[in-house]
Scaffold this motif. Sequence first.
Motif, PDB file in Angstrom:
ATOM      1  N   VAL A  40      21.209  30.121  12.304  1.00  0.00           N
ATOM      2  CA  VAL A  40      20.422  30.082  13.283  1.00  0.00           C
ATOM      3  C   VAL A  40      19.687  30.821  14.503  1.00  0.00           C
ATOM      4  N   SER A  41      17.969  30.831  14.445  1.00  0.00           N
ATOM      5  CA  SER A  41      17.896  31.996  15.348  1.00  0.00           C
ATOM      6  C   SER A  41      18.261  32.375  16.646  1.00  0.00           C
ATOM      7  N   LYS A  42      17.747  33.114  17.075  1.00  0.00           N
ATOM      8  CA  LYS A  42      17.328  33.949  18.236  1.00  0.00           C
ATOM      9  C   LYS A  42      17.013  32.486  19.329  1.00  0.00           C
ATOM     10  N   ALA A  43      15.926  32.198  18.497  1.00  0.00           N
ATOM     11  CA  ALA A  43      14.305  31.437  20.114  1.00  0.00           C
ATOM     12  C   ALA A  43      14.701  30.049  19.182  1.00  0.00           C
ATOM     13  N   SER A  44      15.723  29.595  17.892  1.00  0.00           N
ATOM     14  CA  SER A  44      15.920  28.111  18.558  1.00  0.00           C
ATOM     15  C   SER A  44      17.256  28.325  19.541  1.00  0.00           C
ATOM     16  N   LEU A  45      17.721  28.979  19.659  1.00  0.00           N
ATOM     17  CA  LEU A  45      18.906  28.748  20.735  1.00  0.00           C
ATOM     18  C   LEU A  45      18.654  28.617  22.155  1.00  0.00           C
ATOM     19  N   SER A  46      16.734  30.018  22.356  1.00  0.00           N
ATOM     20  CA  SER A  46      16.830  29.961  23.884  1.00  0.00           C
ATOM     21  C   SER A  46      15.760  28.222  23.238  1.00  0.00           C
ATOM     22  N   ALA A  47      15.111  28.028  22.474  1.00  0.00           N
ATOM     23  CA  ALA A  47      14.255  26.156  22.796  1.00  0.00           C
ATOM     24  C   ALA A  47      14.834  25.557  23.192  1.00  0.00           C
ATOM     25  N   GLY A  48      16.593  25.346  22.952  1.00  0.00           N
ATOM     26  CA  GLY A  48      17.348  24.351  23.764  1.00  0.00           C
ATOM     27  C   GLY A  48      18.091  24.578  25.309  1.00  0.00           C
ATOM     28  N   LYS A  49      17.417  25.645  25.812  1.00  0.00           N
ATOM     29  CA  LYS A  49      17.671  25.761  27.233  1.00  0.00           C
ATOM     30  C   LYS A  49      16.989  25.050  28.201  1.00  0.00           C
ATOM     31  N   SER A 181      12.956  20.552  13.162  1.00  0.00           N
ATOM     32  CA  SER A 181      12.046  21.365  14.679  1.00  0.00           C
ATOM     33  C   SER A 181      11.789  22.417  13.803  1.00  0.00           C
ATOM     34  N   ASP A 182      10.402  23.206  14.031  1.00  0.00           N
ATOM     35  CA  ASP A 182      10.061  24.389  13.939  1.00  0.00           C
ATOM     36  C   ASP A 182      11.333  25.370  14.471  1.00  0.00           C
ATOM     37  N   GLU A 183      11.207  25.111  15.563  1.00  0.00           N
ATOM     38  CA  GLU A 183      11.902  25.669  16.558  1.00  0.00           C
ATOM     39  C   GLU A 183      13.428  26.129  16.062  1.00  0.00           C
ATOM     40  N   VAL A 184      13.970  25.618  15.418  1.00  0.00           N
ATOM     41  CA  VAL A 184      15.408  25.409  14.585  1.00  0.00           C
ATOM     42  C   VAL A 184      15.656  25.822  13.370  1.00  0.00           C
ATOM     43  N   SER A 185      15.763  27.247  12.834  1.00  0.00           N
ATOM     44  CA  SER A 185      15.759  27.137  11.109  1.00  0.00           C
ATOM     45  C   SER A 185      16.890  27.024  10.341  1.00  0.00           C
ATOM     46  N   ALA A 186      17.445  25.976  10.432  1.00  0.00           N
ATOM     47  CA  ALA A 186      18.071  24.640   9.536  1.00  0.00           C
ATOM     48  C   ALA A 186      17.179  23.833   9.429  1.00  0.00           C
ATOM     49  N   ALA A 187      18.411  23.308   7.226  1.00  0.00           N
ATOM     50  CA  ALA A 187      17.680  22.579   6.824  1.00  0.00           C
ATOM     51  C   ALA A 187      17.558  20.550   7.441  1.00  0.00           C
ATOM     52  N   PRO A 188      16.725  19.977   7.578  1.00  0.00           N
ATOM     53  CA  PRO A 188      16.952  18.600   8.125  1.00  0.00           C
ATOM     54  C   PRO A 188      18.351  18.353   7.665  1.00  0.00           C
ATOM     55  N   SER A 190      21.005  18.812   8.741  1.00  0.00           N
ATOM     56  CA  SER A 190      22.281  19.595   9.261  1.00  0.00           C
ATOM     57  C   SER A 190      22.372  19.566  10.729  1.00  0.00           C
ATOM     58  N   VAL A 191      23.295  19.440  11.273  1.00  0.00           N
ATOM     59  CA  VAL A 191      23.985  19.367  13.186  1.00  0.00           C
ATOM     60  C   VAL A 191      22.550  19.829  13.419  1.00  0.00           C
ATOM     61  N   SER A 192      22.823  21.287  13.730  1.00  0.00           N
ATOM     62  CA  SER A 192      22.147  21.821  14.815  1.00  0.00           C
ATOM     63  C   SER A 192      20.286  21.008  14.815  1.00  0.00           C
ATOM     64  N   GLN A 193      19.969  20.376  13.811  1.00  0.00           N
ATOM     65  CA  GLN A 193      18.521  20.030  13.430  1.00  0.00           C
ATOM     66  C   GLN A 193      18.441  18.138  14.225  1.00  0.00           C
ATOM     67  N   VAL A 194      19.776  17.133  14.188  1.00  0.00           N
ATOM     68  CA  VAL A 194      19.954  16.409  14.610  1.00  0.00           C
ATOM     69  C   VAL A 194      20.363  16.286  16.286  1.00  0.00           C
ATOM     70  N   ARG A 195      21.080  17.140  16.269  1.00  0.00           N
ATOM     71  CA  ARG A 195      21.354  17.693  17.870  1.00  0.00           C
ATOM     72  C   ARG A 195      19.596  17.667  18.755  1.00  0.00           C
ATOM     73  N   GLU A 196      18.919  18.773  17.738  1.00  0.00           N
ATOM     74  CA  GLU A 196      18.035  19.044  18.560  1.00  0.00           C
ATOM     75  C   GLU A 196      16.531  17.947  17.917  1.00  0.00           C
ATOM     76  N   ALA A 197      16.523  17.236  17.731  1.00  0.00           N
ATOM     77  CA  ALA A 197      15.700  15.769  17.545  1.00  0.00           C
ATOM     78  C   ALA A 197      16.102  14.982  18.484  1.00  0.00           C
ATOM     79  N   THR A 198      17.268  14.699  18.674  1.00  0.00           N
ATOM     80  CA  THR A 198      17.948  13.887  19.399  1.00  0.00           C
ATOM     81  C   THR A 198      18.022  14.690  21.120  1.00  0.00           C
TER      82      THR A 198
END
Length: 457
Positions: A40-49, A181-188, A190-198
């Motif tokens: 996960v990139s730093k940008a995606s971590l900050s985008a979820g805040k 989401s373009d903000e998360v550098s993980a495959a569709p 994945s846990v991080s993408q699913v959480r970001e999408a929801t």
Amino acid sequence: MAKGKTTTIFYCQNCGYESTKWMGQCPGCKEWNSFVEETVSKASLSAGKVGERKERSNPTVLSQVTIAKEDKMSTGMDELDRVLGGGIVQGSLTLVGGDPGIGKSTLLLQVCKNMSDAGRKVLYISGEESLQQIKMRADRIGRFTETMLLLCETNLEDIAEIIRKEQPQVVVIDSIQTMYSDEVSAAPGSVSQVREATGMLLQLAKGLNISIMIVGHVTKEGTVAGPRVLEHMVDAVLYFEGDRHASYRVLRGVKNRFGSTNEIGVFEMREQGLVEVKNASEYMLNGRPEGESGSVVSCTMEGTRPLLIEIQALVCHSNFGIPRRQCTGTDFNRVNLLMAVLEKRSGIQLGSCDAYVNITGGMKIQEPAIDLGIVIAILSSFKNKPISSKLIAFGEVGLSGEVRAVAQAKQRVAEAEKLGFTTCVVPYVCAQECAKGSKIEVIGVKTVQDVIDKVFA
């Protein structure tokens, strides 16, 4: 993809627990070997805040809070409305989970048709099928109105922009595992993408007051994190269950912030789609044999709904040193326990017999209220004495052989009377209450020996 320094995070596929290192057992859900590595990139971590608010929130006096009446929209399907607690609440986020091919997309497409027929604007977003594939399924269901919109897209940013532009009343996302989401550098998926999408869909539902229903797949191995991770984020969680070889499907509500949980809706899969089963008890008892030993009807409660089921047992002498025991639709260990109670408290010698117990229709029942039905079915097969087809029995059996009370006994008796049963065997402590205002004959039993004396006299 967003640029920035990348880092490695380990996620639990079962509950979504995050860790900076791999662990054999998840501290959250105690599941073994469930951690997966994701970059996960730093940008995606900050985008979820949560961003800075324009106005700071202040505490409010509880007595001054006003409650507005929930505006619920009917789905046009009484069984689904029952599970949802009366309909879809505006601004809610609902998760529909189930195995692949069970009928989730068909159900939601029928809901979209009913709501578009009622004049509501509906947007169906698919990330798995093309417009032509959706059209082929829609033609089998019926004719759609002009308020039904289709979109094939998987990018969340584009989807959010279209939702804000079109302002539909109901949105269906099929499925959440395909969104990214373009903000998360993980495959569709994945846990991080699913959480970001929801999380993004949750903000859209609450901010625009739009009802959103999302589909989540569950594989046979149970390795996909989707629905289990999302349960705490959404307002309602519905699971579509059933054997794909059987014609019926059960929609079960396991979480609902706007109604009761553990409600079920029963549907039958036909060529034109899913058809509601208005009387589930009559449907489950269809084709029941009469005049055969080892068959009895019992009653279980699914939420506030009584459901009559047939319990079958086959007991025969074993030709081997170790008798064989097999159960379908109920707990294997519970059946062994009930057979041990019969041996100890009533002197019925079952130690040298094979025993097979089956809950017909493919239902899986864990409620202890069917204990008495299992006991009577086993005794009927062992004695080779048929039980009256107009008799129903329910009650919990304890280790001392006592028959204990169960909840909502009056509703169970009323359901049996409605379907034409004339005799009901119930726990003794419930007999007086069940007999009030009822035309059905109520037999109260205190122990399993009472059952043998009164039912098999």
